[in-house]
Design an enzyme around this catalytic site. Sequence first.
Site, PDB file in Angstrom:
ATOM      1  N   GLN A  31       0.831  -1.199   0.000  1.00  0.00           N
ATOM      2  CA  GLN A  31       0.000   0.000   0.000  1.00  0.00           C
ATOM      3  C   GLN A  31       0.873   1.259   0.000  1.00  0.00           C
ATOM      4  OE1 GLN A  31      -2.031  -1.034   3.631  1.00  0.00           O
ATOM      5  NE2 GLN A  31      -0.087  -1.302   4.687  1.00  0.00           N
ATOM      6  N   GLY A 138      -1.017 -11.646   9.250  1.00  0.00           N
ATOM      7  CA  GLY A 138      -1.628 -12.201  10.467  1.00  0.00           C
ATOM      8  C   GLY A 138      -2.462 -13.438  10.203  1.00  0.00           C
ATOM      9  N   ASP A 156      -6.292  -5.319  15.118  1.00  0.00           N
ATOM     10  CA  ASP A 156      -6.275  -3.879  14.842  1.00  0.00           C
ATOM     11  C   ASP A 156      -5.957  -3.692  13.368  1.00  0.00           C
ATOM     12  OD1 ASP A 156      -5.971  -1.170  14.835  1.00  0.00           O
ATOM     13  OD2 ASP A 156      -4.254  -1.107  16.191  1.00  0.00           O
ATOM     14  N   GLY A 157      -6.925  -4.035  12.533  1.00  0.00           N
ATOM     15  CA  GLY A 157      -6.676  -4.042  11.098  1.00  0.00           C
ATOM     16  C   GLY A 157      -7.237  -2.828  10.393  1.00  0.00           C
ATOM     17  N   ASP A 159      -9.580  -1.404   6.888  1.00  0.00           N
ATOM     18  CA  ASP A 159     -10.888  -1.776   6.339  1.00  0.00           C
ATOM     19  C   ASP A 159     -10.742  -3.068   5.518  1.00  0.00           C
ATOM     20  OD1 ASP A 159     -11.946   0.573   7.404  1.00  0.00           O
ATOM     21  OD2 ASP A 159     -11.398   1.720   5.629  1.00  0.00           O
TER      22      ASP A 159
END
Length: 279
Positions: A31, A138, A156-157, A159
Amino acid sequence: MARWYDETFEGNLRLGLKGGRMLFREQSAYQTVEIFETERYGRVLALDGVFMTSEVDEFFYHEMLVHPAMTTAERIARVLIIGGGDGGSARRVLGYPEVEEVLLVEIDAMVVEASRAHLPGVGPSWDDPRLEVRIEDGTAFVARETGGAFDVILVDGTDPVGPAEGLFGRDFFAHLAARLAPGGTFAMQSESPLLFPKVFRETQVGLSQVFGSAHPYFGPVPLYPSGTWSYTWASREGDPRAPRSDRLAHAERSSRYYNAEIHRAAFAQPTYVARLLAP
Ligand code: SPD
């Protein structure tokens, strides 16, 4: 020179922050990672143009993701965090003196590196000997790893598009449940029920199938589209409404949003959510 940084949600909703310098901007394998200065919210981390956290409002999100699970688990010696590369969740977890080991599994090394360098106030002391950072997907980690169980697991990802899609899947939930110690608790960010009703509902269904029940809870996050956010607590045993008083006292001392009354109130279901979840 001042400029605007926008998050555009599904092409029809936009949140803009007037800001200044771009402190970090690079393309990782997954990203575009950006950290920039804004006038209202201080430094902001964005991934692929989606705002993740800000220096000014991060406490709403991280306190609410972390403390309900930490205050209700039987033990909290070993904690697993999936995602959370900015370190805001790890900071809250490491604040509990009973915590002996925190494993943070983040897919993108660049998120950790950029956050360490440019968001020092959000993350923990990265050199805390109790903290291990592992750069790995993960979903692959929990599917493969057979090491000991964790007392608390937090997701804690981002969207559920791109690299985080698997973090909302039933297989992933089943692997997590298999890694949770007896009396252990689980919490994940489960999106805005207003803007992501399908994802929110499917998350409740998936977690209920795996854990036997799922308990969504709610809080504000000014930085996120709609401003209202959900998290979901799950456990094979235990009661989300029965936090331990010693841990509550610690969490209250170190928090700016979370406290005993917020904990209780957060599990109340707004009517539109209850209707959304009705069979
Ligand atoms: N719409 C953005 C949702 C992002 C949730 N996770 C943020 C990570 C902060 N540690």
